[in-house]
Every structure is written in structure tokens, then in C-alpha cells.
Design a protein around this motif. Structure first.
Motif, PDB file in Angstrom:
ATOM      1  N   PHE A 197      23.157  30.744   4.189  1.00 54.68           N
ATOM      2  CA  PHE A 197      22.336  29.917   3.309  1.00 54.68           C
ATOM      3  C   PHE A 197      21.290  29.243   4.193  1.00 54.68           C
ATOM      4  O   PHE A 197      21.633  28.568   5.167  1.00 54.68           O
ATOM      5  N   THR A 198      20.017  29.427   3.852  1.00 51.17           N
ATOM      6  CA  THR A 198      18.925  28.892   4.651  1.00 51.17           C
ATOM      7  C   THR A 198      18.086  27.940   3.805  1.00 51.17           C
ATOM      8  O   THR A 198      17.814  28.219   2.633  1.00 51.17           O
ATOM      9  N   ASN A 199      17.696  26.831   4.402  1.00 49.16           N
ATOM     10  CA  ASN A 199      16.911  25.811   3.705  1.00 49.16           C
ATOM     11  C   ASN A 199      15.758  25.365   4.595  1.00 49.16           C
ATOM     12  O   ASN A 199      15.956  25.070   5.767  1.00 49.16           O
ATOM     13  N   VAL A 200      14.552  25.349   4.057  1.00 50.37           N
ATOM     14  CA  VAL A 200      13.394  24.811   4.768  1.00 50.37           C
ATOM     15  C   VAL A 200      12.723  23.779   3.872  1.00 50.37           C
ATOM     16  O   VAL A 200      12.691  23.932   2.652  1.00 50.37           O
ATOM     17  N   GLU A 201      12.203  22.726   4.495  1.00 48.70           N
ATOM     18  CA  GLU A 201      11.601  21.634   3.723  1.00 48.70           C
ATOM     19  C   GLU A 201      10.512  20.975   4.545  1.00 48.70           C
ATOM     20  O   GLU A 201      10.620  20.860   5.770  1.00 48.70           O
ATOM     21  N   THR A 202       9.472  20.552   3.877  1.00 44.98           N
ATOM     22  CA  THR A 202       8.425  19.759   4.516  1.00 44.98           C
ATOM     23  C   THR A 202       8.141  18.548   3.649  1.00 44.98           C
ATOM     24  O   THR A 202       8.290  18.594   2.418  1.00 44.98           O
ATOM     25  N   GLY A 203       7.770  17.455   4.290  1.00 50.66           N
ATOM     26  CA  GLY A 203       7.536  16.227   3.551  1.00 50.66           C
ATOM     27  C   GLY A 203       6.366  15.447   4.108  1.00 50.66           C
ATOM     28  O   GLY A 203       6.071  15.501   5.311  1.00 50.66           O
ATOM     29  N   ILE A 204       5.676  14.758   3.222  1.00 49.30           N
ATOM     30  CA  ILE A 204       4.548  13.903   3.592  1.00 49.30           C
ATOM     31  C   ILE A 204       4.957  12.453   3.344  1.00 49.30           C
ATOM     32  O   ILE A 204       5.424  12.109   2.254  1.00 49.30           O
ATOM     33  N   LEU A 205       4.786  11.616   4.343  1.00 53.24           N
ATOM     34  CA  LEU A 205       5.130  10.209   4.264  1.00 53.24           C
ATOM     35  C   LEU A 205       3.846   9.407   4.096  1.00 53.24           C
ATOM     36  O   LEU A 205       2.969   9.439   4.975  1.00 53.24           O
ATOM     37  N   LEU A 206       3.739   8.706   2.985  1.00 49.98           N
ATOM     38  CA  LEU A 206       2.519   7.960   2.686  1.00 49.98           C
ATOM     39  C   LEU A 206       2.798   6.463   2.625  1.00 49.98           C
ATOM     40  O   LEU A 206       3.851   6.042   2.140  1.00 49.98           O
ATOM     41  N   ASP A 207       1.851   5.678   3.085  1.00 45.18           N
ATOM     42  CA  ASP A 207       1.871   4.234   2.938  1.00 45.18           C
ATOM     43  C   ASP A 207       0.592   3.836   2.217  1.00 45.18           C
ATOM     44  O   ASP A 207      -0.470   3.718   2.838  1.00 45.18           O
ATOM     45  N   LEU A 208       0.702   3.646   0.906  1.00 44.93           N
ATOM     46  CA  LEU A 208      -0.460   3.284   0.111  1.00 44.93           C
ATOM     47  C   LEU A 208      -0.724   1.786   0.210  1.00 44.93           C
ATOM     48  O   LEU A 208       0.214   0.995   0.354  1.00 44.93           O
ATOM     49  N   PRO A 209      -1.984   1.369   0.137  1.00 39.70           N
ATOM     50  CA  PRO A 209      -2.289  -0.064   0.210  1.00 39.70           C
ATOM     51  C   PRO A 209      -1.782  -0.802  -1.022  1.00 39.70           C
ATOM     52  O   PRO A 209      -1.868  -0.292  -2.138  1.00 39.70           O
ATOM     53  N   GLN A 210      -1.234  -1.985  -0.810  1.00 45.18           N
ATOM     54  CA  GLN A 210      -0.754  -2.828  -1.900  1.00 45.18           C
ATOM     55  C   GLN A 210      -1.927  -3.632  -2.465  1.00 45.18           C
ATOM     56  O   GLN A 210      -2.639  -4.309  -1.717  1.00 45.18           O
ATOM     57  N   PRO A 211      -2.186  -3.542  -3.777  1.00 46.72           N
ATOM     58  CA  PRO A 211      -3.342  -4.245  -4.360  1.00 46.72           C
ATOM     59  C   PRO A 211      -3.372  -5.741  -4.083  1.00 46.72           C
ATOM     60  O   PRO A 211      -4.432  -6.316  -3.895  1.00 46.72           O
ATOM     61  N   ASN A 212      -2.187  -6.388  -4.038  1.00 42.11           N
ATOM     62  CA  ASN A 212      -2.187  -7.835  -3.829  1.00 42.11           C
ATOM     63  C   ASN A 212      -2.185  -8.224  -2.351  1.00 42.11           C
ATOM     64  O   ASN A 212      -2.048  -9.394  -2.011  1.00 42.11           O
ATOM     65  N   GLY A 213      -2.325  -7.224  -1.481  1.00 39.63           N
ATOM     66  CA  GLY A 213      -2.455  -7.498  -0.059  1.00 39.63           C
ATOM     67  C   GLY A 213      -1.174  -7.873   0.646  1.00 39.63           C
ATOM     68  O   GLY A 213      -1.218  -8.389   1.773  1.00 39.63           O
ATOM     69  N   SER A 214      -0.021  -7.614   0.047  1.00 39.21           N
ATOM     70  CA  SER A 214       1.253  -8.003   0.654  1.00 39.21           C
ATOM     71  C   SER A 214       1.911  -6.852   1.400  1.00 39.21           C
ATOM     72  O   SER A 214       3.125  -6.735   1.412  1.00 39.21           O
ATOM     73  N   GLY A 215       1.119  -6.001   1.997  1.00 37.18           N
ATOM     74  CA  GLY A 215       1.679  -4.896   2.763  1.00 37.18           C
ATOM     75  C   GLY A 215       1.331  -3.560   2.156  1.00 37.18           C
ATOM     76  O   GLY A 215       0.363  -3.422   1.402  1.00 37.18           O
ATOM     77  N   THR A 216       2.128  -2.539   2.487  1.00 36.10           N
ATOM     78  CA  THR A 216       1.884  -1.186   2.007  1.00 36.10           C
ATOM     79  C   THR A 216       3.008  -0.738   1.093  1.00 36.10           C
ATOM     80  O   THR A 216       4.096  -1.336   1.052  1.00 36.10           O
ATOM     81  N   LEU A 217       2.746   0.331   0.366  1.00 32.24           N
ATOM     82  CA  LEU A 217       3.702   0.905  -0.577  1.00 32.24           C
ATOM     83  C   LEU A 217       4.147   2.264  -0.054  1.00 32.24           C
ATOM     84  O   LEU A 217       3.414   3.245  -0.154  1.00 32.24           O
ATOM     85  N   PRO A 218       5.349   2.365   0.534  1.00 38.76           N
ATOM     86  CA  PRO A 218       5.802   3.632   1.111  1.00 38.76           C
ATOM     87  C   PRO A 218       6.179   4.647   0.045  1.00 38.76           C
ATOM     88  O   PRO A 218       6.653   4.303  -1.033  1.00 38.76           O
ATOM     89  N   GLY A 219       5.973   5.920   0.377  1.00 39.33           N
ATOM     90  CA  GLY A 219       6.369   7.012  -0.506  1.00 39.33           C
ATOM     91  C   GLY A 219       6.616   8.269   0.298  1.00 39.33           C
ATOM     92  O   GLY A 219       6.083   8.434   1.406  1.00 39.33           O
ATOM     93  N   THR A 220       7.439   9.162  -0.246  1.00 40.80           N
ATOM     94  CA  THR A 220       7.744  10.436   0.403  1.00 40.80           C
ATOM     95  C   THR A 220       7.608  11.553  -0.625  1.00 40.80           C
ATOM     96  O   THR A 220       8.157  11.451  -1.726  1.00 40.80           O
TER      97      THR A 220
END
Length: 226
Positions: free
Chosen positions: A52-75
Motif C-alpha cells: 500500500f503506497t501513499n503520497v501527499e503534498t500540502g500547502i501551509l498558509l498564514d492569511l492576514p487577520q482583518p483585525n490585525g491580531s495575527g495570522t490565520l493558519p490553514g493547511t
């Protein structure tokens, strides 16, 4: 929709060429699943070459927070799997080289401006998987949901969440209903810094793909961190 093998020998590796991209791969001996053999060393080195073989790729994003309290992480992940052992085909005969794919996304949408914890706020997720329903129980599966950390003042570590998931049965499953859908809600209480308790309720329509009444499942989970 991912037919992970039973316990067997395998190896996996992950590389992060940049701080926003990863690549993952794994290969696992699939012979114990095929033969029901509990001796993983014997199966890996003495049995057929089924993997059984599995391959995966992922993009890690940090979007700007509208209220300026940091970033919004996502995968954002995309993966494929391959299984080369023979499988019974509902159309007749065996199928080798079974292939499927999946997509998984999680994204934080909102953080409280004065949040004491970086994860305090609203996050969402979505997943989708695809397989060959002529040799596997499911054609496809999807789920979506959201959770909010700190929903009550002075309860910054509590989490409330809700999710919906659905599977489409393949012909291989011979189910009387095409879909099973699950609705779940939960609330995680932080009792102490090391102890969390999470009661949950699920409503299942067409459980097991059968034409029976809906099932209601109540549960509770506890986690202790040493």
C-alpha cells in the motif's frame, strides 16, 4: 475511502522544501491484510510483494487577520494512494493496481483580537475522498465542519464544534441505501490544564446503508495529558 492495511511493516518520510510546502510518502506491506497473517516479519519477507503506497503534498498558509491580531493558519492537502494486491471485483474477476485520491482542508477564519491563546477563534475544515466502489465499500466520502475555541467568556480553552459527513456506498458493499450521513455536535470542557472532557451527540441516517430508522449516538471522551 482509504483502505489502510492491517498492522504491517512500513516506512514513511516527510520533506519540507520551504516553510509553506511539504511532501509526504509512505509504503506499507499489505500482505497481512490479504492473508490475515499476524506475523508481520514473515509476511513482509516471505510473502507476495503486496504494498500500500501513499503520497501527499500540502500547502501551509498564514492569511492576514482583518483585525490585525495575527495570522490565520490553514493547511491544504492533496493525496493519492495505490494498492497492488488483488481485490474481488463486483463485475467479476480480480482487480490489481487500485488507485484513489483525497483532498483535506482546514483553515482558521477568525481570531479574537484579545485572545489569550493563538487558537482562540473560529476554524473550519472540509474533506473529500474518492475510490473505486466496485472493489471497495465506498465510492466517495465527504465531510465539513467548524469549531470555535473560547465560545464562553473566561472559558478560553473550551471548544464547541459541529460537523456533517456522508459516504456513498459502492456496488461492492451491496447496501440497500446509497448514502449514510452523520451529523455530530460536541463540546470540549477544560477541567484542568491536563484534563479535558468532551460529550458529543451523533445522528446517523441510513446507518450501515440499511433502510432502517435513524440512529442517535451519545458519547463522552476524556483526555488526560501527563
Amino acid at each position: 475511502t482509504i483502505p489502510y492495511p492491517w498492522y504491517g511493516l512500513g516506512i514513511s518520510a516527510m520533506a519540507l522544501p520551504t516553510d509553506w510546502l511539504y511532501v509526504y510518502g509512505a509504503i506499507v506491506d499489505d500482505d497481512p491484510s490479504y492473508r490475515g497473517d499476524s506475523n508481520t516479519f514473515k509476511a513482509a519477507f516471505g510473502g507476495p510483494a503486496y504494498f500500500f503506497t501513499n503520497v501527499e503534498t500540502g500547502i501551509l498558509l498564514d492569511l492576514p487577520q482583518p483585525n490585525g491580531s495575527g495570522t490565520l493558519p490553514g493547511t491544504y492537502r492533496f493525496g493519492m494512494w495505490h494498492q497492488n494486491r488483488p481485490k474481488d471485483d463486483i463485475r467479476g474477476g480480480d482487480k490489481r493496481d487500485d488507485i484513489g485520491m483525497y483532498v483535506s482542508i482546514d483553515q482558521m477564519l477568525f481570531k479574537e483580537a484579545d485572545a489569550a491563546e493563538d487558537s482562540q477563534g473560529l476554524g473550519v475544515f472540509a474533506r473529500f475522498g474518492l475510490a473505486d466502489g466496485d472493489v471497495n465499500p465506498f465510492n466517495s466520502s465527504w465531510s465539513v465542519g467548524a469549531q470555535y475555541q473560547g465560545p464562553i467568556p473566561n472559558r478560553d480553552q473550551d471548544i464547541i464544534g459541529f460537523g456533517v459527513s456522508q459516504v456513498e456506498f459502492g456496488d461492492y458493499a451491496e447496501a440497500s441505501k446509497r448514502h449514510e450521513t452523520v451529523y455530530e455536535s460536541y463540546y470540549r470542557f477544560r477541567i484542568t490544564p491536563w484534563w479535558h472532557v468532551t460529550p458529543s451527540v451523533q445522528v446517523v441516517t441510513n446507518p450501515g446503508g440499511e433502510a432502517v430508522g435513524n440512529a442517535v449516538v451519545a458519547g463522552i471522551r476524556t483526555r488526560i495529558t501527563f
